[in-house]
Write an enzyme that holds these catalytic residues in place. Structure first.
Site, PDB file in Angstrom:
ATOM      1  NE  ARG A  42      68.755  69.263  61.594  1.00 37.63           N
ATOM      2  CZ  ARG A  42      68.770  70.555  61.256  1.00 37.63           C
ATOM      3  NH1 ARG A  42      68.563  71.483  62.179  1.00 37.63           N
ATOM      4  NH2 ARG A  42      68.976  70.913  60.005  1.00 37.63           N
ATOM      5  CB  SER A 111      66.376  62.470  54.769  1.00 42.10           C
ATOM      6  OG  SER A 111      66.617  62.883  56.098  1.00 42.10           O
ATOM      7  CE  LYS A 140      67.456  69.747  55.854  1.00 43.53           C
ATOM      8  NZ  LYS A 140      67.532  68.281  55.910  1.00 43.53           N
TER       9      LYS A 140
END
Length: 213
Positions: A42, A111, A140
């Site tokens: 990521r 997701s 996040k």
């Protein structure tokens, strides 16, 4: 690459926030050797060439240990390094668009936060689901949590693997027992720890207790 539910047990999402002079590929090797079963790279702030270079270094490790390796959000990078696939959110490219770029045999994780999103992703060809946030998370900040009941509803509605993500660590992972998940995805619970290998081994033991048998 095909995946099975066993390969989703402990899913590591990388974060370079805690490198402290180390190389990300070295940290990935530590956790893979200690039991991580899946790796997602990521990167939100790297340019394309830098992202590709980082991906090549990490892929060399995951290839060596035969661990599935996906790229977050960027199928162009995944194609450039021949990664095993990508993981995308609800606002990213569609599964069909990604298949057009990567081909039919690649892993696509999606997701999801609702049963409708989960069922739609499976119907369109997703390989697995990342469902969360399970708990509040510093990695996040805009992620809202979902209930344990929602996890049960989602896992009962699909047959593809379901991985819980978001704020999961050794102190709360056992709260996910009975939800039907196939694995847990973690970030800081591995990469922010002073002993990555020890943290990984502990999480493997805990994950085995909470996944659906």
């Amino acid at each position: 690459m095909t995946i099975n539910k066993q390969s989703m047990l402990l899913y590591a999402v990388t974060d370079r926030s805690w490198l402290n002079g180390a190389k990300l590929a070295d940290q990935v090797e530590q956790c893979v050797k200690a039991g991580v079963t899946f790796v997602q790279l990521r990167e939100k702030n790297l340019d394309f060439d830098s992202f590709v270079q980082q991906a090549k270094e990490v892929k060399a490790i995951t290839d060596r240990y035969h661990v599935p390796f996906v790229i977050n959000d960027n199928p162009r990078v995944a194609k450039a390094v021949e990664a095993d696939g990508v993981h995308v959110g609800q606002g990213d490219l569609s599964i069909q668009e990604i298949r057009n770029i990567l081909g039919a045999d690649k892993i696509i994780g999606v997701s999801a936060k609702t049963v409708d999103q989960a069922v739609k992703a499976q119907r369109e060809g997703a390989s697995y689901l990342g469902v969360g946030a399970a708990f509040s998370t510093s990695t996040k900040l805009d992620a809202s949590t979902i209930s344990l009941d929602r996890y049960q509803e989602i896992t009962r509605s699909v047959t593809i693997p379901v991985v819980a993500i978001g704020g999961i660590g050794p102190d709360n992972v056992q709260r996910l027992q009975g939800t039907g998940i196939d694995g847990i995805a973690v970030v800081s619970a591995i990469f922010a720890q002073p002993d990555i290998a020890a943290a990984t081994r502990h999480l493997v033991q805990l994950a085995r207790q909470v996944v659906r048998k």
